[in-house]
Design a protein around this motif. Structure first.
Motif, PDB file in Angstrom:
ATOM      1  N   ARG A   1       0.936  -1.207  -0.158  1.00  0.00           N
ATOM      2  CA  ARG A   1       0.025  -0.276   0.070  1.00  0.00           C
ATOM      3  C   ARG A   1       0.903   0.946  -0.267  1.00  0.00           C
ATOM      4  O   ARG A   1       1.819   1.145   0.868  1.00  0.00           O
ATOM      5  N   VAL A   2       0.351   2.161  -0.722  1.00  0.00           N
ATOM      6  CA  VAL A   2       0.748   4.101  -0.284  1.00  0.00           C
ATOM      7  C   VAL A   2      -0.040   4.886   0.192  1.00  0.00           C
ATOM      8  O   VAL A   2      -0.520   4.536  -0.500  1.00  0.00           O
ATOM      9  N   THR A   3       1.313   6.077   0.597  1.00  0.00           N
ATOM     10  CA  THR A   3       0.016   7.412   1.500  1.00  0.00           C
ATOM     11  C   THR A   3       0.689   7.996  -0.207  1.00  0.00           C
ATOM     12  O   THR A   3       1.157   7.765  -0.958  1.00  0.00           O
ATOM     13  N   THR A   4      -0.331   9.484   0.273  1.00  0.00           N
ATOM     14  CA  THR A   4      -0.501  10.034  -0.796  1.00  0.00           C
ATOM     15  C   THR A   4       0.975  10.784  -1.416  1.00  0.00           C
ATOM     16  O   THR A   4       1.372  10.858  -2.100  1.00  0.00           O
ATOM     17  N   ALA A   5       1.797  10.929   0.108  1.00  0.00           N
ATOM     18  CA  ALA A   5       3.073  11.169  -0.005  1.00  0.00           C
ATOM     19  C   ALA A   5       4.393  10.123  -1.115  1.00  0.00           C
ATOM     20  O   ALA A   5       4.688  10.289  -2.417  1.00  0.00           O
ATOM     21  N   GLY A   6       3.554   8.561  -1.215  1.00  0.00           N
ATOM     22  CA  GLY A   6       4.418   7.780  -2.060  1.00  0.00           C
ATOM     23  C   GLY A   6       3.940   8.021  -3.337  1.00  0.00           C
ATOM     24  O   GLY A   6       4.846   7.467  -4.040  1.00  0.00           O
ATOM     25  N   ARG A   7       2.617   8.001  -3.980  1.00  0.00           N
ATOM     26  CA  ARG A   7       1.766   8.377  -4.951  1.00  0.00           C
ATOM     27  C   ARG A   7       2.466   9.472  -5.825  1.00  0.00           C
ATOM     28  O   ARG A   7       2.896   9.074  -6.721  1.00  0.00           O
ATOM     29  N   GLU A   8       2.961  10.870  -4.843  1.00  0.00           N
ATOM     30  CA  GLU A   8       3.911  11.653  -5.941  1.00  0.00           C
ATOM     31  C   GLU A   8       5.379  11.463  -5.973  1.00  0.00           C
ATOM     32  O   GLU A   8       5.184  11.873  -7.079  1.00  0.00           O
ATOM     33  N   GLU A   9       5.366  10.563  -4.907  1.00  0.00           N
ATOM     34  CA  GLU A   9       7.030  10.255  -5.014  1.00  0.00           C
ATOM     35  C   GLU A   9       7.437   9.616  -6.887  1.00  0.00           C
ATOM     36  O   GLU A   9       7.910   9.432  -6.969  1.00  0.00           O
ATOM     37  N   SER A  10       6.136   8.567  -7.029  1.00  0.00           N
ATOM     38  CA  SER A  10       5.718   7.794  -7.805  1.00  0.00           C
ATOM     39  C   SER A  10       6.199   8.781  -9.023  1.00  0.00           C
ATOM     40  O   SER A  10       6.471   8.125 -10.304  1.00  0.00           O
ATOM     41  N   HIS A  11       5.167   9.684  -8.917  1.00  0.00           N
ATOM     42  CA  HIS A  11       5.260   9.965 -10.470  1.00  0.00           C
ATOM     43  C   HIS A  11       6.618  11.424 -10.222  1.00  0.00           C
ATOM     44  O   HIS A  11       7.213  11.309  -9.678  1.00  0.00           O
ATOM     45  N   PRO A  12       7.000  11.974 -12.124  1.00  0.00           N
ATOM     46  CA  PRO A  12       7.656  13.115 -11.285  1.00  0.00           C
ATOM     47  C   PRO A  12       8.026  14.005 -10.646  1.00  0.00           C
ATOM     48  O   PRO A  12       6.378  14.640 -10.718  1.00  0.00           O
ATOM     49  N   HIS A  13       8.435  14.523 -10.125  1.00  0.00           N
ATOM     50  CA  HIS A  13       8.261  15.290  -8.779  1.00  0.00           C
ATOM     51  C   HIS A  13       9.585  16.411  -8.958  1.00  0.00           C
ATOM     52  O   HIS A  13      10.734  15.620  -9.162  1.00  0.00           O
ATOM     53  N   ASP A  14       8.851  17.239  -8.707  1.00  0.00           N
ATOM     54  CA  ASP A  14      10.982  18.303  -8.304  1.00  0.00           C
ATOM     55  C   ASP A  14      11.536  19.266  -9.418  1.00  0.00           C
ATOM     56  O   ASP A  14      12.569  19.711  -9.244  1.00  0.00           O
ATOM     57  N   VAL A  15      10.638  18.681 -10.879  1.00  0.00           N
ATOM     58  CA  VAL A  15      11.408  19.136 -11.879  1.00  0.00           C
ATOM     59  C   VAL A  15      10.392  19.200 -12.864  1.00  0.00           C
ATOM     60  O   VAL A  15       9.214  19.232 -12.759  1.00  0.00           O
ATOM     61  N   THR A  16      10.752  20.186 -13.895  1.00  0.00           N
ATOM     62  CA  THR A  16       9.257  20.673 -14.586  1.00  0.00           C
ATOM     63  C   THR A  16       9.446  19.744 -15.796  1.00  0.00           C
ATOM     64  O   THR A  16      10.649  19.621 -16.409  1.00  0.00           O
ATOM     65  N   VAL A  17       8.522  19.415 -16.563  1.00  0.00           N
ATOM     66  CA  VAL A  17       9.477  18.306 -17.434  1.00  0.00           C
ATOM     67  C   VAL A  17       8.848  18.763 -18.753  1.00  0.00           C
ATOM     68  O   VAL A  17       8.484  20.002 -19.042  1.00  0.00           O
ATOM     69  N   THR A  18       9.624  19.089 -19.436  1.00  0.00           N
ATOM     70  CA  THR A  18      10.218  20.015 -20.889  1.00  0.00           C
ATOM     71  C   THR A  18       9.966  18.739 -22.308  1.00  0.00           C
ATOM     72  O   THR A  18       9.190  19.290 -23.195  1.00  0.00           O
ATOM     73  N   LYS A  19      10.387  17.627 -22.522  1.00  0.00           N
ATOM     74  CA  LYS A  19       9.599  16.595 -22.912  1.00  0.00           C
ATOM     75  C   LYS A  19       8.870  15.713 -23.112  1.00  0.00           C
ATOM     76  O   LYS A  19       9.032  14.892 -22.127  1.00  0.00           O
ATOM     77  N   GLU A  20       7.693  15.308 -23.585  1.00  0.00           N
ATOM     78  CA  GLU A  20       7.099  14.301 -23.007  1.00  0.00           C
ATOM     79  C   GLU A  20       7.402  13.188 -23.388  1.00  0.00           C
ATOM     80  O   GLU A  20       7.803  12.865 -24.862  1.00  0.00           O
ATOM     81  N   ALA A  21       7.425  11.947 -22.950  1.00  0.00           N
ATOM     82  CA  ALA A  21       7.676  10.715 -22.725  1.00  0.00           C
ATOM     83  C   ALA A  21       6.304   9.983 -23.748  1.00  0.00           C
ATOM     84  O   ALA A  21       5.054  10.252 -23.202  1.00  0.00           O
ATOM     85  N   PRO A  22       7.087   8.639 -24.580  1.00  0.00           N
ATOM     86  CA  PRO A  22       5.951   8.512 -25.394  1.00  0.00           C
ATOM     87  C   PRO A  22       4.873   7.714 -24.165  1.00  0.00           C
ATOM     88  O   PRO A  22       3.054   7.038 -25.060  1.00  0.00           O
ATOM     89  N   ASN A  23       4.699   7.146 -23.516  1.00  0.00           N
ATOM     90  CA  ASN A  23       4.416   6.718 -22.293  1.00  0.00           C
ATOM     91  C   ASN A  23       3.979   7.166 -20.819  1.00  0.00           C
ATOM     92  O   ASN A  23       3.748   6.560 -20.444  1.00  0.00           O
ATOM     93  N   TYR A  24       4.144   8.677 -20.774  1.00  0.00           N
ATOM     94  CA  TYR A  24       3.877   9.137 -19.645  1.00  0.00           C
ATOM     95  C   TYR A  24       2.767  10.593 -19.775  1.00  0.00           C
ATOM     96  O   TYR A  24       3.824  11.224 -20.850  1.00  0.00           O
ATOM     97  N   GLN A  25       1.780  10.840 -20.215  1.00  0.00           N
ATOM     98  CA  GLN A  25       0.979  12.147 -19.773  1.00  0.00           C
ATOM     99  C   GLN A  25       0.298  11.882 -18.274  1.00  0.00           C
ATOM    100  O   GLN A  25      -0.418  10.825 -18.317  1.00  0.00           O
ATOM    101  N   ARG A  26      -0.132  13.332 -17.632  1.00  0.00           N
ATOM    102  CA  ARG A  26      -0.484  13.452 -16.620  1.00  0.00           C
ATOM    103  C   ARG A  26      -1.329  14.258 -16.756  1.00  0.00           C
ATOM    104  O   ARG A  26      -0.769  15.716 -17.464  1.00  0.00           O
ATOM    105  N   GLY A  27      -2.507  13.964 -15.936  1.00  0.00           N
ATOM    106  CA  GLY A  27      -4.060  15.098 -16.347  1.00  0.00           C
ATOM    107  C   GLY A  27      -4.268  15.427 -17.589  1.00  0.00           C
ATOM    108  O   GLY A  27      -4.654  16.560 -17.852  1.00  0.00           O
ATOM    109  N   SER A  28      -3.751  14.244 -18.270  1.00  0.00           N
ATOM    110  CA  SER A  28      -4.331  15.153 -19.896  1.00  0.00           C
ATOM    111  C   SER A  28      -5.967  14.633 -19.780  1.00  0.00           C
ATOM    112  O   SER A  28      -6.312  13.677 -19.110  1.00  0.00           O
TER     113      SER A  28
END
Ligand code: XMP
Length: 501
Positions: free
Chosen positions: A474-501
């Protein structure tokens, strides 16, 4: 492994857990992703495209089957139209076409052109009333035709002299050699008295090489499933689909643990005992038991998990998807019936989690709705491309043939909706929207299957059965946030990662 992990009063979904990496001697490239869809229908990859009108028609079903999955053609269309979509799939690729579409010598060139356009054929054999092969008409024969040529009979243009044919029983390898030697694209097979008995084409041979993992039936044709409802026209719809050699029908309702669905399974099985039937949707062990008892060959699981669903907020009912798969699959395993986890897949990792939780295959809508092969309309916004996507319980979709999926059937007659009178009375359980254009299905599936293979590598699982023994944490909210890219600005889209679309 995880007995007791799930609390009956707290339901979990994909984002609530991670799969714990385990000892591995398994390389992602070497894993086996074979899965059972229903009955004897095995798929090279455990992916099913959703029975939705912005996801699966013939083009999507062909592409899904070529890549080792299967498509379920939606039912928001007339029986004739749905049967015609199935026919396109079943005729699109085969080892040997045993019942080729033919035209009589009296047919006109425009009939031939319409037929070739409909099925995307490059040629059609011409036969007399007794089935004798008279010739073959190919694109090459009509390349320079124009105007009134199209009102002339096909016999004026077909190739008949020196027609290359082979005997019934010719193997694909022998056929390949003959096609190569004569530099032709189609090889009709004839019996002892000159009657057409089959057809082998260069295209089919090439597609076999291009798509070695394709899902094929016993006669080499691509596999295809189609959705049906529970209304009065059920038998008529199934009969039309069976006529087109459908591999499985999927009883497509929002609440499968109900009398009408049980009856629908029994109605189908009563007349077509050997036809694979998938039914749903349910989220409980009792639901699985009831559908299995009625004869379902696979059970679809998920209520309110879909990206476009509002069922849970509108009706208050449903179950977060991972718990739904977990609970139903415990019982399904005992009964020996496969589970199709339907809805809520947002990343490839969710496919891994759905399988660890116990499903054999997953059904996907939103991740496939943006592909080239989906029937949704392309939209342009702020210079970016999108494709339309909507729930089958949305207002727009329910003014077609799908209202009974959401039990809004007080406003339907036999599963059909009287648009003018009924639209005000509909209570939608889905929304209409759009998803980013995602390019060819092959590229999207490559990423989804690549993620699944990677997950199997981390779990040390060489097969999907082995993957089902992996553990969740089981993961916590903090764990979930850690799973996604964090503390950086995504500058190039990955072919298998789009969030909030
Ligand atoms: P995804 O998340 O892949 O889900 O887009 C696709 C699945 O969602 C279900 N579905 C609906 N559920 N209201 C619902 O509550 C709807 O309007 C609706 N339309 C589709 C369906 O099970 C599909 O496979």
């Amino acid at each position: 492994m995880n007995d007791g992990f799930f609390d009956r009063f707290e339901a979990l979904t994909f984002d609530d857990v991670v799969v714990v990496p385990g000892w591995s001697e398994t390389l992602p490239d070497a894993v086996d992703t074979t899965a059972t869809f229903a009955r004897d229908i095995e798929l090279a990859v455990p992916l099913v495209s959703a029975a939705m009108d912005k996801v699966t028609e013939a083009r999507m079903a062909v592409a899904m089957a070529r890549h080792g999955g299967i498509g379920v053609i939606h039912r928001n269309m007339s029986i004739a139209d749905q049967a015609s979509e199935v026919q396109k799939v079943k005729r699109s690729q085969s080892g040997m076409i045993t019942d080729p579409v033919t035209l009589p010598p009296t047919a006109l060139l425009h009939d031939a052109e319409a037929l070739m356009h409909k099925f995307k054929f490059s040629g059609v054999p011409i036969t007399d009333d007794d089935g004798h092969l008279l010739g073959i008409l190919t694109n090459r024969d009509i390349r320079f035709c124009e105007g009134s040529d199209f009102d002339r009979p096909v016999t004026d243009f077909m190739t008949s002299d020196g027609l290359v044919t082979a005997e019934v029983g010719t193997s694909l390898d022998e056929a390949k050699a003959i096609l190569q030697e004569h530099r032709i694209e189609k090889l009709p097979l004839v019996d002892g008295v000159g009657c057409l008995a089959g057809l082998i084409t260069v295209k089919d041979i090439q597609k076999r090489l291009d798509f070695p993992n394709a899902s094929r039936d016993g006669r080499g044709r691509l596999r295809c499933a189609a959705a049906v409802g529970v209304g009065a026209d059920l038998e008529e719809r199934v009969a039309a689909l069976v006529e087109m050699s459908i591999d499985a029908v999927s009883i497509d309702t929002a609440h499968g643990h109900s009398a009408n669905v049980i009856k629908a399974i029994e109605r189908i099985k009563g007349s077509w005992p050997d036809l694979a039937v998938t039914a749903g949707n349910v989220v409980t062990e009792e639901g699985v038991e009831a559908l299995h008892k009625a004869g379902a060959d696979a059970i679809k699981v998920g209520v309110g998990a879909g990206s476009i669903c509002t069922t849970r907020v509108v009706s208050g009912a449903g179950m977060p998807q991972l718990s739904a798969i977990w609970h139903t699959s415990r019982r399904a395993q005992q009964l020996g019936v496969p589970i199709i986890g339907d809805g809520g897949i947002t990343f490839s990792g969710d496919i891994v989690k759905a399988i660890v939780a116990g499903s054999q295959t997953v059904m996907i809508g939103s991740l496939l709705a943006g592909t080239e092969e989906s029937p949704g309309e392309m939209e342009l916004m702020d210079g970016r491309r999108y494709k339309s996507y909507r729930g089958m319980g949305s207002m727009g979709a329910m003014t077609g043939d799908s209202a009974d999926r959401y039990a809004t059937s007080q406003s339907t007659a036999g599963g059909r909706t009287d648009v003018g009178a009924a639209s005000k009375k509909l209570v939608p359980e889905g929304i209409e929207g759009r998803v980013p254009y995602a390019g060819p299905l092959g590229d999207v599936l490559y990423q989804l299957v690549g993620g699944l293979r990677s997950g199997m590598g981390y779990a040390g699982a060489a097969t999907l059965d082995a993957l089902r023994t992996a553990r969740f944490m089981r993961v916590t909210t903090a764990g979930r946030e850690e799973s996604h890219p964090h503390d950086v600005t995504v500058t190039k889209e990955a072919p298998n990662y789009q969030r909030g679309s």
